[in-house]
Design a protein around this motif. Structure first.
Motif, PDB file in Angstrom:
ATOM      1  N   VAL A 196       4.804  12.214  -3.039  1.00  0.00           N
ATOM      2  CA  VAL A 196       5.593  11.310  -3.887  1.00  0.00           C
ATOM      3  C   VAL A 196       5.440  11.702  -5.351  1.00  0.00           C
ATOM      4  O   VAL A 196       6.420  11.770  -6.103  1.00  0.00           O
ATOM      5  CB  VAL A 196       5.168   9.849  -3.650  1.00  0.00           C
ATOM      6  CG1 VAL A 196       5.979   8.914  -4.536  1.00  0.00           C
ATOM      7  CG2 VAL A 196       5.364   9.468  -2.200  1.00  0.00           C
ATOM      8  N   PRO A 236       0.801  -1.225   0.000  1.00  0.00           N
ATOM      9  CA  PRO A 236       0.000   0.000   0.000  1.00  0.00           C
ATOM     10  C   PRO A 236       0.835   1.277   0.000  1.00  0.00           C
ATOM     11  O   PRO A 236       0.320   2.336  -0.338  1.00  0.00           O
ATOM     12  CB  PRO A 236      -0.799  -0.118   1.292  1.00  0.00           C
ATOM     13  CG  PRO A 236       0.033  -0.980   2.163  1.00  0.00           C
ATOM     14  CD  PRO A 236       0.728  -1.963   1.255  1.00  0.00           C
ATOM     15  N   LEU A 237       2.115   1.182   0.358  1.00  0.00           N
ATOM     16  CA  LEU A 237       2.917   2.406   0.388  1.00  0.00           C
ATOM     17  C   LEU A 237       3.681   2.627  -0.913  1.00  0.00           C
ATOM     18  O   LEU A 237       3.926   3.759  -1.316  1.00  0.00           O
ATOM     19  CB  LEU A 237       3.895   2.359   1.577  1.00  0.00           C
ATOM     20  CG  LEU A 237       3.169   2.591   2.900  1.00  0.00           C
ATOM     21  CD1 LEU A 237       3.987   2.130   4.078  1.00  0.00           C
ATOM     22  CD2 LEU A 237       2.816   4.062   3.057  1.00  0.00           C
ATOM     23  N   ARG A 238       4.087   1.554  -1.565  1.00  0.00           N
ATOM     24  CA  ARG A 238       4.819   1.702  -2.820  1.00  0.00           C
ATOM     25  C   ARG A 238       4.009   1.304  -4.039  1.00  0.00           C
ATOM     26  O   ARG A 238       4.410   1.572  -5.175  1.00  0.00           O
ATOM     27  CB  ARG A 238       6.057   0.812  -2.801  1.00  0.00           C
ATOM     28  CG  ARG A 238       7.253   1.436  -2.136  1.00  0.00           C
ATOM     29  CD  ARG A 238       8.427   0.523  -2.389  1.00  0.00           C
ATOM     30  NE  ARG A 238       9.583   0.897  -1.625  1.00  0.00           N
ATOM     31  CZ  ARG A 238      10.447   1.827  -2.017  1.00  0.00           C
ATOM     32  NH1 ARG A 238      10.281   2.450  -3.156  1.00  0.00           N
ATOM     33  NH2 ARG A 238      11.473   2.131  -1.258  1.00  0.00           N
ATOM     34  N   GLY A 273       7.157   6.358   0.103  1.00  0.00           N
ATOM     35  CA  GLY A 273       5.752   6.676   0.338  1.00  0.00           C
ATOM     36  C   GLY A 273       5.423   7.046   1.775  1.00  0.00           C
ATOM     37  O   GLY A 273       4.284   7.365   2.084  1.00  0.00           O
ATOM     38  N   GLY A 310       3.906  10.593   2.190  1.00  0.00           N
ATOM     39  CA  GLY A 310       2.526  10.676   1.716  1.00  0.00           C
ATOM     40  C   GLY A 310       1.562  10.004   2.685  1.00  0.00           C
ATOM     41  O   GLY A 310       0.421  10.433   2.829  1.00  0.00           O
ATOM     42  N   TYR A 311       2.033   8.958   3.363  1.00  0.00           N
ATOM     43  CA  TYR A 311       1.174   8.263   4.323  1.00  0.00           C
ATOM     44  C   TYR A 311       0.858   9.158   5.511  1.00  0.00           C
ATOM     45  O   TYR A 311      -0.281   9.214   5.966  1.00  0.00           O
ATOM     46  CB  TYR A 311       1.856   6.979   4.801  1.00  0.00           C
ATOM     47  CG  TYR A 311       1.111   6.270   5.917  1.00  0.00           C
ATOM     48  CD1 TYR A 311       0.030   5.440   5.632  1.00  0.00           C
ATOM     49  CD2 TYR A 311       1.475   6.448   7.241  1.00  0.00           C
ATOM     50  CE1 TYR A 311      -0.658   4.808   6.650  1.00  0.00           C
ATOM     51  CE2 TYR A 311       0.788   5.806   8.265  1.00  0.00           C
ATOM     52  CZ  TYR A 311      -0.277   4.992   7.964  1.00  0.00           C
ATOM     53  OH  TYR A 311      -0.965   4.372   8.967  1.00  0.00           O
TER      54      TYR A 311
END
Lengths: 367, 435
Positions: free
Chosen positions: B425, B333-335, B412, B415-416
């Motif tokens: 990002v 979910p982050l990249r 990321g 952004g999280y």
């Protein structure tokens, strides 16, 4: 919506953070209203109302409403709570409008302001209505802030005064029954262990039983609110901690001088619990937009604000030393952000000027 | 006791969401009726097509030949007929040529016990060629062809060989399951790589949330060689190469350098498993374990699936999509990247397919930066993402480069954490592209 990463987020949003801070202030505001009655309620409502209307008008002009982000309510609440209960309603109204229109929006709104909006509005009020902010009228007879009382007593005192608490006792400043019983209990049950003895008066300061600004008195409630904010990671602990450490040290070293007690005799407890120091420490200094963004910067910023608070409080002509200290430190935030940024990963100074570590690592090792 | 190692600057603890899948055994996917196999399976150019429409291919037939060191061979995941050759858009937006294969014919490997080939007598060059022929690439993120990452040049500088079992992206637990269920194979894969690289020291880093994996991996370490088993923090991005090396060895990869510049080679557990398959069972890389998770999936789990399977088929296998879906994500979910196209195929480096609901995404309108400093606090590279973003937005990418724009690894994290939901990002990527 972008397809690019990241695909999910932390629950915190700007609006939620602002509302959370406002919410954490409500117990202390409620205490002020309970203690001072309807005038206090009106002052807070006028400050919040003026801030909200200012923000609303700006939103109409920009055709982009921003009231939902909660920052107008927060600034209004901070200003209202820092007012003493006896000021005229024009003071909170003007302060809130100045904070929103001049301090906040002339620099582009939330996050654009380099100066803490609430502190800006408050200092505007302190300088414009200096007399009203410390006592109710020119005669200054009935009520005044506890600090104004100390200051007044100090001017007329002669000989040893016994520090700020001694002065208050000398002028007959009342001590509540709650203070008496809590202090007795503490001395009998807790402090005997370390052989200490707490004089009367401090518990009143901690719980908010002295006269002063509406929302600044209940230090205990402000402390609880701030602990909740730090625990939920809305604000960082670095700024209040550095602020307190620096203020406590400077007060301990130099705080006795004005009372004729010499060096290392300052009454840290009294000078922390009285007046607006805790309010500035917990709610003005850690303001997200006007504080530094890196950890070292936050520590320096907090420490600077603490030392300046001491200076303005002990040697300044105006009330509101905490708010003014925050404003002064706001001006150096860009420097702190630039000069104290953390080392970037992978930029450690290399031992060999020849270049890469590879040269050392692989040298003639493999068969 | 074992210490928990981590990196010193930045990092964050996102909600991990791993409980849904990480205790369930790996399931085998049903074979796809149609397989869409892109020729770009690494962060390099397309492989060169070596089949034509109408050709019959077997399970593991090479259909794309690698061009250069950034590219790996591509094999047919299923037996069948090449229906057509057409361009497809990969999750990250890159367009690749793909072979579309209809399932037909019989299987050479499926359901059979594969013969185990002795490798200890083979020369390093032969081992390397087996890995290259099988098309092995880094399978957990940065997808470099493995044969190029562990060749003789790397061996000349390699002091540390580090196994990456951090898997710090939320939801993703495919490597975790592999380590729990196939520790012997991963261990033998590690021995093969040790043979190729002859490192001074070997470390196996495993996330602190994977105690069972740590136990199983240690239990299979039985050849007497000294290896450091390091428990890694669950902090994100612990699985990124630079943060992994810092945690395990204390070395920092220079800002303008690579891991090998400090004598380190890292390799993920899934890649070791693929190496074992390539060398011991002589099986090309045409299937992998993918985590399927998120609250929108009826039966989350880890699925062994053929490369080229459309994600729609994979989701159907997991009971389909239940709740109203906010996003379908390919990768962590982050990249990872969001997609709306259910025909997007699984690639060699697809770690996960996630179906996220609104309650998981926590989307909010983008508002102005309030300078809270959360992004700078989270950045594992010690950057100030908000400042870089503003510099790029004001056309000052040159200044952004001076402030470390190219150090950004696009993990990321900024952004999280951003409460204003600024697409940091995206902005930093634009800055890199248009400097």
């Amino acid at each position: 919506m972008s397809a690019n990463p990241p695909q999910f987020h932390d629950r915190a949003t700007t609006g939620r953070m602002m509302w959370a801070i406002a919410l954490s202030l409500l117990p202390a505001a409620g205490w002020g209203v309970y203690r001072y009655g309807t005038p206090a309620l009106f002052i807070i409502m006028v400050a919040v109302g003026a801030a909200v209307i200012s923000e609303g008008v700006i939103g109409l002009i920009r055709r982009r409403p921003t009231l939902r982000d909660g920052s107008a309510v927060l600034v209004g609440l901070l200003i209202g709570m820092a007012m003493p209960p006896w000021v005229g309603l024009h003071v909170p109204a003007t302060a809130a409008i100045f904070a929103m229109l001049v301090v906040k929006w002339s620099f582009g709104g939330l996050g654009g302001n380099w100066m803490n909006a609430a502190a800006g509005g408050l200092v505007f009020a302190f300088y414009s209505w200096n007399r009203q902010m410390i006592g109710p009228g020119v005669d200054g007879e009935s009520s005044a802030t506890v600090l104004a009382t100390v200051r007044g007593a100090l001017e007329t005192a002669s000989g040893p005064v016994g520090g700020p608490v001694g002065l208050l006792r000398a002028v007959g400043y009342p001590v509540s029954s709650v203070d008496a019983s809590v202090t007795d209990w503490l001395n009998a049950r807790v402090l005997t262990v370390v052989g200490a003895n707490l004089p009367g008066g401090y518990v009143d300061l901690f719980l908010g039983y002295v006269d002063g600004a509406i929302g600044e008195g209940a230090v205990a409630l402000l402390l609880i609110g701030t602990i909740a904010l730090v625990a939920t990671r809305v604000i960082r602990w670095e700024i209040p901690a550095a602020y307190f450490a620096s203020y406590a040290i400077v007060t301990r070293v130099f705080g006795g001088l004005v009372f004729g007690d010499g060096y290392m005799a300052g009454d840290v407890l009294f000078h922390t619990l009285s007046g607006g120091v805790v309010f500035a420490m917990f709610y003005l200094a850690p303001d997200l937009s006007s504080a530094p963004t890196n950890r070292t910067g936050m520590l320096v910023y907090g420490a600077g604000a603490g030392a300046l608070t001491f200076l303005f409080r002990f040697y300044g002509a105006y009330p509101g030393s905490g708010a003014f200290a925050v404003l002064v430190m706001n001006t150096v935030v860009p420097l702190l952000n630039r000069g104290l940024r953390p080392r970037r990963f992978g930029t450690r100074r290399r031992r060999d000027p020849g270049g890469r570590v590879r040269a050392i690592a692989g040298a003639g090792r493999k068969p | 006791m074992m210490r928990t190692a981590t990196f010193p600057v930045g990092g964050l603890y996102p909600v991990h969401h791993k409980h849904a899948a990480h205790r369930r055994a790996i399931r085998n996917a049903i074979l796809p009726a149609v397989s869409i196999v892109p020729l770009r399976q690494s962060h390099g150019p397309d492989a060169e097509l070596c089949v034509a429409p109408g050709d019959r291919v077997g399970e593991g037939t090479r259909i794309g030949r690698a061009v250069g060191d950034l590219c790996a061979h591509v094999h047919s995941p299923i037996p069948g007929l090449v229906r057509e050759i057409r361009p497809v858009t990969l999750p990250d937006g890159v367009i690749s040529t793909a072979a579309v294969i209809d399932l037909a014919g019989s299987f050479d490997r499926l359901g059979k016990v594969l013969a185990r080939h002795e490798w200890k007598t083979l020369r390093p060059g032969t081992l390397l060629r087996l890995i290259e022929d099988a098309g092995v690439v880094g399978m957990s993120g940065v997808s470099q062809p493995t044969h190029a990452a562990i060749d003789a040049t790397a061996a000349a500088s390699c002091r540390w060989l580090i196994v990456n079992g951090a898997e710090s992206e939320p939801y993703v637990c495919a490597d975790h399951r592999l380590m729990v269920e196939h520790p012997a194979e991963i261990f033998e894969g590690l021995q093969i790589v040790e043979r190729l690289l002859a490192p001074d020291r070997v470390a196996v880093g495993i996330g602190a949330d994977k105690r069972d994996a740590m136990r199983r991996m240690r239990a299979h370490d039985n050849d007497g060689r000294r290896r450091d088993y390091v428990r890694l923090s669950v902090k994100y991005p612990q699985g990124d190469e630079r943060q992994l090396i810092r945690a395990v060895t204390g070395l920092e990869v220079p800002s303008d350098g690579h891991a090998i510049d400090v004598g380190c080679v890292t390799i993920s557990a899934a890649t070791l498993y693929a190496i074992w398959e390539a060398v011991v069972t002589r099986k090309p890389l045409y299937e992998r374990v993918v985590t399927v998770a998120g609250r929108g999936v009826a039966r989350p789990g880890n699925i062994k699936v053929r490369i080229g399977t459309p994600i729609g088929g994979l989701l159907a296998e997991c009971g389909g999509v239940t709740d109203p879906v906010a996003r379908i994500v390919i990768g962590g979910p982050l990249r990872g990247y969001a997609t709306t196209d259910l025909t997007t195929p699984v690639l060699k480096y697809t770690t996960a397919v996630l179906v996220l609901t609104a309650a998981e995404v926590n989307a909010a309108p983008i508002v102005g930066c309030i300078r809270c400093g959360r992004c700078a606090e989270a950045c594992p590279m010690g950057l100030d993402p908000a400042q870089l973003y503003k510099l790029v937005a004001h056309g000052r990418s040159g200044d952004a480069v001076d402030y470390g724009l190219f150090d950004c690894t696009e993990c990321g994290g900024c952004g999280y954490v951003c409460p204003s939901r600024i697409p940091l990002v995206d902005g930093l990527r634009n800055g890199k592209a248009n400097r």
